[in-house]
Motif scaffolding. Structure first.
Motif, PDB file in Angstrom:
ATOM      1  N   ARG A  38     -12.651   3.409  -0.089  1.00 33.50           N
ATOM      2  CA  ARG A  38     -11.936   4.561  -0.629  1.00 33.50           C
ATOM      3  C   ARG A  38     -12.820   5.393  -1.544  1.00 33.50           C
ATOM      4  NH1 ARG A  38      -7.902   3.260  -4.154  1.00 33.50           N
ATOM      5  NH2 ARG A  38      -7.174   5.402  -4.030  1.00 33.50           N
TER       6      ARG A  38
ATOM      7  N   ALA B 176     -11.933  -2.606   0.670  1.00 36.40           N
ATOM      8  CA  ALA B 176     -11.014  -1.478   0.795  1.00 36.40           C
ATOM      9  C   ALA B 176     -11.184  -0.498  -0.355  1.00 36.40           C
ATOM     10  CB  ALA B 176      -9.571  -1.981   0.855  1.00 36.40           C
TER      11      ALA B 176
ATOM     12  N   SER C 113       0.811  -1.209   0.000  1.00 31.49           N
ATOM     13  CA  SER C 113       0.000   0.000   0.000  1.00 31.49           C
ATOM     14  C   SER C 113       0.848   1.266   0.000  1.00 31.49           C
ATOM     15  CB  SER C 113      -0.937   0.007   1.213  1.00 31.49           C
ATOM     16  OG  SER C 113      -0.199  -0.075   2.420  1.00 31.49           O
TER      17      SER C 113
ATOM     18  N   TRP D 278      -7.013  -6.275   3.770  1.00 27.00           N
ATOM     19  CA  TRP D 278      -6.930  -4.874   3.350  1.00 27.00           C
ATOM     20  C   TRP D 278      -8.011  -4.017   4.006  1.00 27.00           C
ATOM     21  CZ3 TRP D 278      -3.551  -2.629  -0.351  1.00 27.00           C
ATOM     22  CH2 TRP D 278      -2.592  -3.518  -0.859  1.00 27.00           C
ATOM     23  N   HIS D 279      -8.950  -4.669   4.627  1.00 30.99           N
ATOM     24  CA  HIS D 279     -10.091  -4.018   5.273  1.00 30.99           C
ATOM     25  C   HIS D 279     -10.520  -4.972   6.380  1.00 30.99           C
ATOM     26  CE1 HIS D 279     -13.830  -1.530   5.296  1.00 30.99           C
ATOM     27  NE2 HIS D 279     -14.396  -2.648   5.684  1.00 30.99           N
TER      28      HIS D 279
END
Length: 283
Positions: free
Chosen positions: A155, A151, A71, A186-187
């Motif tokens: 965003r 994720a 990331s 990621w989330h």
């Protein structure tokens, strides 16, 4: 026959280039810190590419850069790896490197990328389509895997609750195995016990992304629970009936009690798959 394709060159800072050079020269470190990248490089050297050596080399560089940078170098590395290798084929946008039949090298990369990120590719246009369909409604994703899609949707401004029977950061998940150098999630991804404690009202959009196929009842059971709670909107990303995703009962429920409201014409798939992105509303 190869299709005409523009190839966006990868740009990076000189310090990032030096980091990659040092990493690739230190094979023990590469294998220790990024075993999946080392595995790809080992295999790719012996696999047939698309026939365009420059394009294949560009793919390898993007793969190494984004897979090792995480990331810190991209919020959507999956897309940044594959985007220049998307072509139009039979009316669909597919990752095939400009070759109708793809390549063995891309097929191996596909296997690694799907296990690292998600089975379906979250192109920015698809994320925008998704947000438009939801029109501000929150999203509940079942079978979220690493929460990679969650994720990307977060965003884009959506509120997403993600659940999986085996959250990869807390349980062994054969579809998303752990490895050094990659994010487990990621989330935030909660388990199904947490999902069952939710309020019964279904004032959200249900999201099913590549629910298991081959007769697995997950998709039909999730849809039935959603219907019982009064759910009205569903986004399904997967293959048509008879493919790798969903079971017959799921597709029968869709055809009898739901109406196809929207399809993302810009959805990007691997050339080996027949997945689509669809928005459904309750009849």
């Amino acid at each position: 026959m190869r299709e005409t394709q523009s190839m966006a060159k990868l740009t990076m800072t000189s310090s990032r280039w030096d980091e990659l050079t040092a990493l690739l020269r230190d094979e023990p470190r590469l294998r220790s810190e990024f075993p999946k990248v080392a595995e790809y490089l080992d295999m790719a050297a012996g696999l047939a590419g698309t026939g365009d050596d420059q394009a294949d080399a560009q793919f390898d560089l993007r793969f190494v850069h984004y897979m090792t940078g995480g990331s810190a170098v991209s919020k959507n590395p999956y897309w940044d790896i594959v985007e220049p290798f998307v072509s139009e084929h039979d009316g669909r946008r597919v990752v095939n490197g400009g070759c109708a039949e793809g390549s063995a090298r891309l097929a191996f990369a596909q296997m690694l990328l799907q296990a690292t990120y998600a089975y379906a590719i979250p192109a920015p246009e698809t994320v925008e389509w998704f947000a438009s369909f939801c029109a501000g409604s929150p999203v509940v994703e079942l079978g979220a895997g690493r929460g990679y899609w969650a994720a990307q949707l977060t965003r884009a401004g959506l509120i997403v609750d993600a659940y999986d029977s085996a959250p990869p950061d807390r349980a062994g998940n054969p579809s998303f195995p752990g490895a050094a150098g990659q994010a487990d999630i990621w989330h935030p991804v909660r388990d199904l016990a947490a999902f069952r404690t939710r309020a019964r009202s279904a004032g959200y959009v249900l999201f099913l992304c590549w629910p298991p196929g081959w007769g697995d009842s997950m998709s039909s059971e999730a849809l039935a629970l959603f219907e019982e709670a009064g759910g009205q909107q569903l986004i399904y990303i997967g293959e048509p009936k008879g493919g790798k995703t969903g079971n017959d009962a799921f597709f029968e429920a869709l055809s009898s009690r739901w109406r196809l409201d929207s399809t993302d014409s810009n959805f990007v798939s691997w050339w080996t798959d027949a997945d689509v992105a669809q928005g459904w509303v309750r009849i």
